[in-house]
Design an enzyme around this catalytic site. Sequence first.
Site, PDB file in Angstrom:
ATOM      1  N   CYS A  72      27.403  46.510   5.005  1.00  0.00           N
ATOM      2  CA  CYS A  72      25.973  46.562   4.802  1.00  0.00           C
ATOM      3  C   CYS A  72      25.572  47.900   5.647  1.00  0.00           C
ATOM      4  CB  CYS A  72      25.078  45.577   5.620  1.00  0.00           C
ATOM      5  SG  CYS A  72      23.494  45.777   5.793  1.00  0.00           S
ATOM      6  N   CYS A  75      22.678  47.440   8.115  1.00  0.00           N
ATOM      7  CA  CYS A  75      23.226  46.842   9.311  1.00  0.00           C
ATOM      8  C   CYS A  75      24.109  48.256  10.345  1.00  0.00           C
ATOM      9  CB  CYS A  75      24.348  45.959   8.759  1.00  0.00           C
ATOM     10  SG  CYS A  75      23.504  44.584   7.915  1.00  0.00           S
TER      11      CYS A  75
END
Length: 149
Positions: A72, A75
């Site tokens: 991600c 993230c």
Amino acid sequence: MKKLLLFFVPMFIMAYSLNAQSTAGEDSNYGKVIHIGKSDFLEKIYDYEKNPDKWVYNGKKAAIIDFYADWCGPCRMLSPTLKSLAEKYKDDIIIYKVNTDEERELAAAFGITSLPTLLFIPMDEMPQVAQGALPKKELEKAINDFLIK
């Protein structure tokens, strides 16, 4: 009598130093982002298996839990900010990370469908969820206004 003292004094010193080391170990993660799995989550945060209908926080400090995945992009962008905040607020909060690819059951238990998802856990209130890679200023506001008031 002297022999007894020669035996017990070193034993007492050794026992004291071992206890001091284990206590220091608990605090050694303060100021760091701590990666946890299901067993640590159940023990340190919330045992949803034991208390499925009632939130019971097991922590000693307010916390942020970052539900993330390695693949991600947002993230990964959020990660340095969380490290910085963990250090800045080490006396007030703990920041945990849960890898949703490795902890699918845990992610499902909290209905995590978007990454990153942050769970803000104050000491005496219900937790709140925020989705997305929030800017540092917004995270600091949430910490100051919601977690440590």
